[in-house]
Design a protein around this motif. Structure first.
Motif, PDB file in Angstrom:
ATOM      1  N   UNK A 165       0.821  -1.209   0.000  1.00 58.21           N
ATOM      2  CA  UNK A 165       0.000   0.000   0.000  1.00 58.21           C
ATOM      3  C   UNK A 165       0.859   1.265   0.000  1.00 58.21           C
ATOM      4  N   UNK A 166       2.119   1.134   0.450  1.00 62.32           N
ATOM      5  CA  UNK A 166       3.009   2.307   0.405  1.00 62.32           C
ATOM      6  C   UNK A 166       3.221   2.805  -1.018  1.00 62.32           C
ATOM      7  N   UNK A 197     -14.257  -1.569  -4.881  1.00 64.03           N
ATOM      8  CA  UNK A 197     -13.703  -2.615  -5.747  1.00 64.03           C
ATOM      9  C   UNK A 197     -13.624  -3.950  -5.028  1.00 64.03           C
ATOM     10  N   UNK A 198     -13.105  -3.919  -3.789  1.00 59.53           N
ATOM     11  CA  UNK A 198     -12.945  -5.171  -3.063  1.00 59.53           C
ATOM     12  C   UNK A 198     -14.288  -5.824  -2.744  1.00 59.53           C
ATOM     13  N   UNK A 238      -6.561 -13.073  -3.363  1.00 60.41           N
ATOM     14  CA  UNK A 238      -5.700 -13.379  -4.500  1.00 60.41           C
ATOM     15  C   UNK A 238      -5.976 -12.427  -5.663  1.00 60.41           C
ATOM     16  N   UNK A 239      -7.230 -12.003  -5.770  1.00 61.65           N
ATOM     17  CA  UNK A 239      -7.640 -11.294  -6.979  1.00 61.65           C
ATOM     18  C   UNK A 239      -7.726  -9.781  -6.822  1.00 61.65           C
ATOM     19  N   UNK A 244      -9.055  -5.063  -8.529  1.00 61.47           N
ATOM     20  CA  UNK A 244      -9.335  -3.727  -7.981  1.00 61.47           C
ATOM     21  C   UNK A 244      -8.192  -2.745  -8.217  1.00 61.47           C
ATOM     22  N   UNK A 245      -6.976  -3.127  -7.785  1.00 61.44           N
ATOM     23  CA  UNK A 245      -5.910  -2.141  -7.674  1.00 61.44           C
ATOM     24  C   UNK A 245      -5.437  -1.632  -9.034  1.00 61.44           C
TER      25      UNK A 245
END
Lengths: 330, 86
Positions: A165-166, A197-198, A238-239, A244-245
């Motif tokens: 996340x950094x 998203x999650x 896992x996804x 999302x990201x």
């Protein structure tokens, strides 16, 4: 592959002419081709009746409900077509055997760190210097095998995720600062996007698990809690980096989503209607995107990868064939 | 695969074909539907269409292996746009 349908309007859905019809509050009528539906996502205020539920049940269509603040509120699942006592027994046995549980849980962690790492590698090769984070992630991977219990493993996962996340603040423009992962409620736009998203990834995993005889409440990495489908959390991890990201980075960096797509309230920030629609449209397109699968020798959609994950886990539980977690290979 | 279905039915029977095809495809104009469909569903639909037809009525199905092969221009409102976001 069947599609997800998202309903944002307020109104009523009903069975009509052997398919599903939405009648919005303004009296507009729209049809959903039932034979082509995987699940219906309700984001607005919708009425429905039991006649519709039996109809959707016959067609194996799930309904996922999103409530206040876009929070996942629950699912109405079709009656289980797949039931297998043996699978559930094996699933519980594996959970109850500390060694087996540890192995499966470790696979989930290894897979999710790998998928975080591919995102970091991608941005590292494009102008950003993220070498430190890559080292931290590799360091976390090397510690997986020496963990003794699940809580230690969770610790490794948490460290990796923090390091991961950094990178968000580096990759995203200054107007979108992230700081740290927070939810209930998300305090800033980036957190709001991750949360939304999650929750979509989670709901899609619920559908995928339901396609097998696995019990969604018996999980390995996450503790099987109450009121949650914790196996879905295991698989969703896992996804998340893939679904999302990456989407989040793309939408923000290409300015498809701007600060105007959010509504701020005291202490919380959430997507507004325009923002949700933009995000969802791209999210659904991502699910439909296909990749060549090296073992199946054919193209599969990202959405189907979720289902494959459930199949692989089931196969491992029943036959003992090693479970290889999903690792982005392209 | 992507298909376009056009039909010509007796005036008092058109709703039957519409009802059948709406389960699989998106209704774009009077007597015209289109959309993505799997090969299995297409076979099922063809069978049902065949059963429904009476003398003097016809259905034409145009098949494309993918919507990418289709050059589609729409003037005015596009009925298929965002059909998954209602």
């Amino acid at each position: 592959m069947d599609r997800n349908y998202h309903i944002f309007s307020d109104g009523r859905i009903e069975r009509s002419e052997d398919t599903v019809r939405l009648e919005t509050i303004d009296g507009e009528k729209k049809h959903i081709p039932v034979e082509h539906a995987e699940a219906i996502y309700l984001h607005g205020q919708i009425d429905y009746n039991t006649r519709l539920m039996s109809f959707l049940n016959d067609h194996g269509v799930a309904v996922h409900v999103f409530g206040w603040n876009d929070r996942y509120a629950g699912s109405l699942m079709p009656e289980r077509g797949q039931t297998s006592g043996r699978t559930v027994v094996e699933q519980v046995r594996a959970y109850d055997d500390p060694e087996r549980r540890q192995t499966i849980a470790a696979s989930f962690v290894r897979g999710s760190i790998h998928n975080m790492r591919t995102n970091v590698t991608y941005y590292n090769s494009r102008d950003y210097d993220l070498g430190r984070v890559l080292e931290d992630l590799d360091d976390a991977v090397s510690r997986i095998d020496s963990t003794k219990d699940i809580s230690e493993l969770m610790g490794v996962e948490a460290t990796a995720r923090r390091a991961y996340y950094r990178t968000f603040d580096t990759v995203l423009p200054d107007s979108f600062s992230f700081d740290s992962r927070e939810y209930n409620p998300p305090p800033n736009p980036v957190n709001a996007l991750i949360s939304f998203g999650n929750s979509l990834v989670y709901a899609n995993c619920v559908s995928a698990i339901r396609a097998t005889a696995l019990d969604p409440a018996i999980s390995y990495l996450h503790e099987p809690g109450e009121r949650r489908y914790s196996l879905s959390l295991d698989i969703a991890d896992l996804f998340k980096p893939v679904l999302t990201d990456r989407l989040l980075f793309r939408l923000v960096n290409r300015r498809q989503i701007s600060r105007d797509d959010f509504r701020n309230e005291v202490g919380s920030c959430l997507l507004n209607e325009a923002g949700r629609t933009t995000f969802l449209k791209e999210f659904e397109q991502t699910l439909e995107r296909t990749v060549e699968h090296p073992e199946l020798n054919r193209k599969v959609s990202y959405q189907y990868l979720l289902r494959l994950e459930a199949y692989k886990l089931k196969k491992h539980l029943l036959t003992g064939e090693p479970y290889e977690p999903f690792k982005r290979w392209w | 695969m992507y298909v376009i279905v056009v039909y010509d039915m007796e005036a008092d029977r058109t709703h039957l074909m519409l009802k059948l095809c709406r389960r699989y495809l998106i209704h774009v104009q009077n007597s015209v539907l289109e959309g993505e469909i799997s090969e299995g569903d297409l076979t099922t639909m063809k069978g049902k269409i065949d059963d429904l037809l009476q003398e003097g009525e016809s259905v034409v199905i145009y098949e494309l292996s993918s919507d990418k092969l289709l050059n589609r221009s729409v003037y005015g409102d596009d009925p298929t746009e965002d059909s998954r976001f209602l």
